[in-house]
Scaffold this active site. Structure first.
Site, PDB file in Angstrom:
ATOM      1  N   ILE A  35     -13.707 -12.449   7.744  1.00  0.00           N
ATOM      2  CA  ILE A  35     -12.697 -11.823   8.864  1.00  0.00           C
ATOM      3  C   ILE A  35     -12.934 -10.636   8.872  1.00  0.00           C
ATOM      4  O   ILE A  35     -12.191  -9.950   9.745  1.00  0.00           O
ATOM      5  CB  ILE A  35     -11.202 -12.326   8.161  1.00  0.00           C
ATOM      6  CG1 ILE A  35     -10.969 -12.239   6.798  1.00  0.00           C
ATOM      7  CG2 ILE A  35     -10.828 -13.686   8.795  1.00  0.00           C
ATOM      8  CD1 ILE A  35      -9.476 -12.368   6.662  1.00  0.00           C
ATOM      9  N   GLY A  38     -16.899  -4.503   6.293  1.00  0.00           N
ATOM     10  CA  GLY A  38     -16.672  -2.885   6.100  1.00  0.00           C
ATOM     11  C   GLY A  38     -17.795  -2.455   5.623  1.00  0.00           C
ATOM     12  O   GLY A  38     -18.764  -2.986   5.428  1.00  0.00           O
ATOM     13  N   ALA A  39     -17.714  -1.015   5.362  1.00  0.00           N
ATOM     14  CA  ALA A  39     -18.773  -0.298   4.996  1.00  0.00           C
ATOM     15  C   ALA A  39     -19.011  -0.633   3.544  1.00  0.00           C
ATOM     16  O   ALA A  39     -20.147  -0.611   3.063  1.00  0.00           O
ATOM     17  CB  ALA A  39     -18.516   1.112   4.935  1.00  0.00           C
ATOM     18  N   TYR A  40     -18.106  -1.223   2.853  1.00  0.00           N
ATOM     19  CA  TYR A  40     -18.298  -1.326   1.385  1.00  0.00           C
ATOM     20  C   TYR A  40     -18.137  -2.825   0.934  1.00  0.00           C
ATOM     21  O   TYR A  40     -18.768  -3.344  -0.201  1.00  0.00           O
ATOM     22  CB  TYR A  40     -17.457  -0.701   0.546  1.00  0.00           C
ATOM     23  CG  TYR A  40     -17.606   0.637   1.034  1.00  0.00           C
ATOM     24  CD1 TYR A  40     -18.458   1.522   0.197  1.00  0.00           C
ATOM     25  CD2 TYR A  40     -16.356   1.505   1.743  1.00  0.00           C
ATOM     26  CE1 TYR A  40     -18.683   2.813   0.461  1.00  0.00           C
ATOM     27  CE2 TYR A  40     -16.618   2.611   2.007  1.00  0.00           C
ATOM     28  CZ  TYR A  40     -17.633   3.461   1.438  1.00  0.00           C
ATOM     29  OH  TYR A  40     -17.814   4.952   1.651  1.00  0.00           O
ATOM     30  N   GLY A  41     -17.441  -3.668   1.906  1.00  0.00           N
ATOM     31  CA  GLY A  41     -17.465  -4.944   1.240  1.00  0.00           C
ATOM     32  C   GLY A  41     -16.931  -6.199   2.521  1.00  0.00           C
ATOM     33  O   GLY A  41     -17.087  -5.586   3.536  1.00  0.00           O
ATOM     34  N   VAL A  43     -14.615  -9.458   3.787  1.00  0.00           N
ATOM     35  CA  VAL A  43     -13.566 -10.098   3.565  1.00  0.00           C
ATOM     36  C   VAL A  43     -13.537 -11.290   4.044  1.00  0.00           C
ATOM     37  O   VAL A  43     -13.955 -11.599   5.227  1.00  0.00           O
ATOM     38  CB  VAL A  43     -12.240  -9.199   4.370  1.00  0.00           C
ATOM     39  CG1 VAL A  43     -11.150  -9.936   3.913  1.00  0.00           C
ATOM     40  CG2 VAL A  43     -12.221  -7.832   3.757  1.00  0.00           C
ATOM     41  N   LYS A  59     -11.677 -10.243  -1.032  1.00  0.00           N
ATOM     42  CA  LYS A  59     -12.352  -9.188  -0.666  1.00  0.00           C
ATOM     43  C   LYS A  59     -13.504  -8.897  -1.692  1.00  0.00           C
ATOM     44  O   LYS A  59     -13.250  -9.010  -2.884  1.00  0.00           O
ATOM     45  CB  LYS A  59     -11.605  -7.864  -0.472  1.00  0.00           C
ATOM     46  CG  LYS A  59     -12.631  -6.661  -0.141  1.00  0.00           C
ATOM     47  CD  LYS A  59     -11.694  -5.527   0.050  1.00  0.00           C
ATOM     48  CE  LYS A  59     -12.307  -4.372   0.676  1.00  0.00           C
ATOM     49  NZ  LYS A  59     -11.491  -3.210   1.150  1.00  0.00           N
ATOM     50  N   ASP A 163      -7.962   6.486   4.651  1.00  0.00           N
ATOM     51  CA  ASP A 163      -8.603   5.854   5.905  1.00  0.00           C
ATOM     52  C   ASP A 163      -7.475   5.019   6.555  1.00  0.00           C
ATOM     53  O   ASP A 163      -7.770   3.818   6.878  1.00  0.00           O
ATOM     54  CB  ASP A 163      -9.654   5.005   5.367  1.00  0.00           C
ATOM     55  CG  ASP A 163     -10.501   4.562   6.510  1.00  0.00           C
ATOM     56  OD1 ASP A 163     -10.393   5.290   7.594  1.00  0.00           O
ATOM     57  OD2 ASP A 163     -11.325   3.624   6.257  1.00  0.00           O
TER      58      ASP A 163
HETATM   59  N1  LIG Z   1      -4.958  -9.505   3.634  1.00  0.00           N
HETATM   60  C1  LIG Z   1      -5.848  -9.694   4.702  1.00  0.00           C
HETATM   61  N2  LIG Z   1      -5.233 -10.668   5.746  1.00  0.00           N
HETATM   62  C2  LIG Z   1      -6.005 -10.676   6.667  1.00  0.00           C
HETATM   63  N3  LIG Z   1      -7.088  -9.973   7.133  1.00  0.00           N
HETATM   64  C3  LIG Z   1      -7.586  -8.927   6.377  1.00  0.00           C
HETATM   65  C4  LIG Z   1      -6.945  -8.775   5.122  1.00  0.00           C
HETATM   66  N4  LIG Z   1      -7.544  -7.780   4.492  1.00  0.00           N
HETATM   67  C5  LIG Z   1      -8.379  -7.559   5.443  1.00  0.00           C
HETATM   68  N5  LIG Z   1      -8.441  -8.122   6.416  1.00  0.00           N
HETATM   69  C6  LIG Z   1      -9.352  -7.884   7.620  1.00  0.00           C
HETATM   70  O1  LIG Z   1     -10.624  -7.597   7.103  1.00  0.00           O
HETATM   71  C7  LIG Z   1     -11.033  -6.196   7.672  1.00  0.00           C
HETATM   72  C8  LIG Z   1     -11.647  -5.340   6.601  1.00  0.00           C
HETATM   73  O2  LIG Z   1     -10.931  -5.326   5.311  1.00  0.00           O
HETATM   74  P1  LIG Z   1     -10.754  -4.046   4.382  1.00  0.00           P
HETATM   75  O3  LIG Z   1      -9.907  -4.221   3.263  1.00  0.00           O
HETATM   76  O4  LIG Z   1     -10.219  -2.838   5.418  1.00  0.00           O
HETATM   77  O5  LIG Z   1     -12.102  -3.443   4.034  1.00  0.00           O
HETATM   78  P2  LIG Z   1     -13.388  -2.654   4.448  1.00  0.00           P
HETATM   79  O6  LIG Z   1     -13.201  -1.767   3.157  1.00  0.00           O
HETATM   80  O7  LIG Z   1     -14.413  -3.342   4.379  1.00  0.00           O
HETATM   81  O8  LIG Z   1     -12.733  -1.909   5.655  1.00  0.00           O
HETATM   82  C9  LIG Z   1      -9.666  -5.674   7.961  1.00  0.00           C
HETATM   83  O9  LIG Z   1      -9.798  -4.775   9.046  1.00  0.00           O
HETATM   84  C10 LIG Z   1      -8.840  -6.824   8.505  1.00  0.00           C
HETATM   85  O10 LIG Z   1      -9.172  -7.218   9.749  1.00  0.00           O
HETATM   86 MG   LIG Z   2     -11.135  -1.355   6.340  1.00  0.00          MG
END
Ligand SMILES: Nc1ncnc2c1ncn2[C@@H]1O[C@H](COP(=O)(O)OP(=O)(O)O)[C@@H](O)[C@H]1O
Ligand SMILES: [Mg+2]
Lengths: 324, 392
Positions: A35, A38-41, A43, A59, A163
């Site tokens: 879903i 991102g830059a680091y992981g 999800v 994640k 961020d």
């Molecule tokens: N708990 C969650 N429920 C639904 N979508 C999520 C959730 N956490 C993250 N996402 C989706 O995944 C994307 C990337 O997650 P995020 O935690 O921001 O990781 P990153 O460090 O890669 O940015 C978010 O922009 C969001 O769209």
């Molecule tokens: Mg993010």
């Protein structure tokens, strides 16, 4: 319950047959689809097989192992996330579980961490994209309050989000906003970052763009950009690169007076045209006058003169009429 | 979120028990593991907080694994290693192993295998998974100091009482109390015990209201006398010599079918000889780890009388260095008089920092508690602090 073992092996770890099984608790979750990347992981949407198939967001973060195992900074950050979770703050995404998938097969010196969160319907980015028209004043006000509450909560625990942006704000099916993607800054830093992923600058405050030291005030700036976007559904300051972003900012709030320009910055104030400040009301037409006043107090160049998240929560925009 | 408190039935039906290890043997393993963490930690100048965190990890770990699968001393090392990192007092793995080696017999150190460091590294990941990355652990120490600040009374006596309670908290690490009760409850109970033994009666306290029957009502709601006594007994039991066989030195490697280990040797009797006092037989029935749920609570009301208590035998030798604040424990015959006078002498303390001068900000500010578990409801603390710190 994970990891409970009824091994019959002799007591040397190296020879315990089920060590690998112990590491596989990520198997408690069935990955469904990606879903977010991102830059680091990455999800994933996943099913919690031990909890009636509940849908979760998982994640995956890769951690570089050191000579002395898992880095202290990562352990501290996870400890803090776990500790925060005890408060069950309504505007913070629930952290349900933390586990790891053992050492990654490709790289001995890496550990794959899994942070398991409640699954929230969508992020604010897609919420705003999908909105059929302008959001109602009530909705904007309650979302603004949610964002600032979550931010103030983090700040009261000495966490700077760093961020805040629509991608990192999750919107529940009932329209409540929850903060996500914080607390792992140091864990990320030790890892190799994916350079291919474009990091948005639109919510970055001037002190970060100028590369000077920063504090919780950075999040208030980012909140201001998000709050403005709730009204217009378009980003307030869509710069295309670091310097362009600064131009964007100064075109709006005016180039700061020389005495406010931070010391030890390689970029000179004079390298920017002497932009006069614009009236924010022109940029945010038809906005609630108290909302305008609030955002003005947040978009201040000098971080020390910016409202704090707590100040924001006590602003008349929220206190004059009860939130519905 | 994981929940880390167990009732006495769970504490009997542990993975080790299901693996054929007697409860008493397991309790001895736990005690030895905890003492070893304290010893190793003290030797490496680690603070009480780090040591206590390591011990709590250790106790939690064996709620999911058997002592037969994971030998206790290497687990103990790993717990201390991880606690060091979490509490930001890191020690190199190889240094911990070096100290461990110096403290253990060759036979015990052999359980570390051919590559001890690699073993600890592997175990770190198993440990993290087992304790579910729930790394931040609270201890009774901070509560002890906080509560003591509210008590009124003669300063010297209060000081003595706190010092004694502090030592009890240290020693409680060798019991499974941290798997049963929140640190607030343990702090109250052990202050209560220390108050009794040092004859410091709390008659008044800051913040007293008409609703309070005792000072602790201010901090922990609904704490019953039975509960206090049960907790005190569990700590006092540490000082009574084992009355029966308490198990083998180490669990024998398992041979196929699970049988209760036979041929268990009686454990080495703790060094009671240092005390000239003969250990009186306890009159009070200790509430043993609930073998019978309907066990009657002790009949003697601890609030008033103490004649029945066995005097505290000499402290475990590990607590060797008394803090400068307190004179070394006397080995001279105790003054004649009723047995009560035995309790006048505070137990020697450990190497952990003396409590009389807690450095400023030694303890992190108390956050408001999260949702409290059903037992021992505790009123919320002060609101979380709001310092706006720049990131480090
Ligand atoms: N708990 C969650 N429920 C639904 N979508 C999520 C959730 N956490 C993250 N996402 C989706 O995944 C994307 C990337 O997650 P995020 O935690 O921001 O990781 P990153 O460090 O890669 O940015 C978010 O922009 C969001 O769209
Ligand atoms: Mg993010």
């Amino acid at each position: 319950m994970s990891g409970s073992s009824s091994s019959t092996s002799p007591p040397t770890l190296a020879s315990i047959n089920d060590v690998s099984a112990l590491f596989q608790t990520a198997k408690k979750y069935e990955e469904l689809n990606v879903i977010g990347t991102g830059a680091y992981g990455t999800v994933y949407k996943a099913r919690d097989l031990h909890n009636g198939g509940q849908i979760v967001a998982m994640k995956k973060v890769k951690v570089a192992l050191t000579e002395d195992g898992i880095p202290l900074s990562t352990l501290r950050e996870i400890a803090l996330l776990r500790q925060l979770e005890a408060y069950r703050h309504p505007n913070i995404v629930r952290l349900l579980d933390v586990c790891h998938g053992g050492q990654s097969l490709e790289r001995e010196s890496q550990l794959v961490l899994f942070l398991v969160f409640e699954h929230v319907e969508q992020d604010l980015e897609s919420y705003l994209k999908r909105a059929p028209g302008p959001l109602s004043e009530n909705r904007i006000r309650s979302m603004s309050y949610d964002i600032l509450s979550g931010t103030d909560f983090l700040h009261s625990h000495r966490i700077v989000h760093r961020d805040l942006k629509p991608h990192n704000l999750l919107v529940t099916s009932s329209g409540r906003v929850k903060l996500a993607d914080f607390g792992l800054a140091k864990t990320y830093d030790t890892d190799m970052k994916l350079t291919s992923v474009v990091v948005t600058l639109w919510y970055r405050p001037p002190e970060v763009l100028l590369g000077v030291s920063y504090n919780t005030a950075v999040d208030v700036w980012s909140c201001a950009c998000v709050l403005a976007q709730l009204h217009t559904r378009t980003p307030l300051l869509p710069g295309s690169c670091d310097s362009e972003q600064l131009h964007c900012i100064f075109r709006l709030i005016g180039r700061p007076p020389r005495h406010e320009w931070p010391e030890n910055v390689s970029i000179m104030a004079d390298s920017f045209p002497d932009y006069p400040p614009q009236d924010l009301a022109n940029v945010l037409p038809r906005i609630h006058p108290q909302a305008l006043d609030l955002i003005k107090g947040m978009l201040v160049f000098d971080p020390a003169k910016r409202l704090t998240a707590l100040d924001c929560l006590e602003h008349p925009y929220f206190t004059d009429e009860p939130l519905t | 979120m994981p929940y880390w408190y167990y009732d006495k039935k769970d504490l009997q039906n542990t993975p080790s028990f299901r693996d054929g290890i007697l409860n008493e043997t397991e309790n001895r393993y736990r005690k030895e593991g905890a003492r070893f963490i304290i010893d190793t930690g003290s030797k490496m100048d680690l603070g009480y907080n780090t040591v206590a965190t390591g011990v709590v990890y250790f106790h939690r770990f064996y709620m999911f694994h058997s002592f037969r699968t994971f030998p206790r001393y290497i687990t103990a090392c790993c717990c201390l290693f991880l606690a060091g990192k979490v509490e930001e007092t890191p020690k190199k793995c190889k240094d911990i192993i070096k100290v461990a080696k110096s403290l253990l017999t060759e036979q015990k150190f052999n359980t570390f295998g051919d590559d001890p460091k690699e073993e600890v590294m592997t175990l770190e990941r198993i440990l993290l998974q087992t304790i579910k990355f729930d790394l931040q652990v609270e201890h009774p120490y901070g509560y002890l100091l906080k509560y003591a600040k509210c008590l009124k009374g003669e300063k010297v006596k209060l000081q003595k009482m706190v010092q004694m309670a502090w030592t009890f908290v240290n020693d409680s690490l060798c019991t499974t109390l941290c798997l049963q009760w929140e640190p607030e409850v343990i702090a109250v109970a052990l202050m209560f015990l220390a108050g009794k033994l040092s004859k410091f009666e709390v008659v008044d306290w800051n913040g007293r209201t008409s609703k309070h029957n005792a000072w602790w009502d201010m901090f922990v709601e609904d704490i019953s006398m039975d509960l206090l006594e049960d907790i005190c007994h569990q700590v006092l039991d540490l000082y009574s010599p084992p009355t029966q066989l308490s198990g083998a030195e180490s669990p024998p490697p398992q041979l196929g079918n699970k049988t209760v280990p036979k041929n268990e040797k009686p454990s080495v009797t703790p060094p009671t000889s240092a005390s000239p006092v003969t250990v009186a037989k306890a009159v009070v029935t200790p509430v043993k780890n609930g073998s019978d749920a309907k066990l009657e609570p002790p009949k003697i009301d601890m609030r008033f009388t103490y004649p029945g208590y066995a005097p505290i035998p000499p402290y475990p030798s590990i607590y060797s260095a008394p803090p400068p604040a307190i004179p070394p424990p006397t080995r001279l015959p105790l003054p004649p008089g009723p047995p009560l006078s035995l309790y006048a002498e505070p137990p020697p303390s450990t190497r952990f920092p003396p409590v009389n001068v807690p450095p400023p900000n030694y303890f992190p500010p108390m956050p408001t508690r999260g949702p409290m578990p059903p037992r021992g409801p505790i009123p919320p603390g002060p609101p979380p602090p709001r310092p706006y710190y720049p990131p480090p």
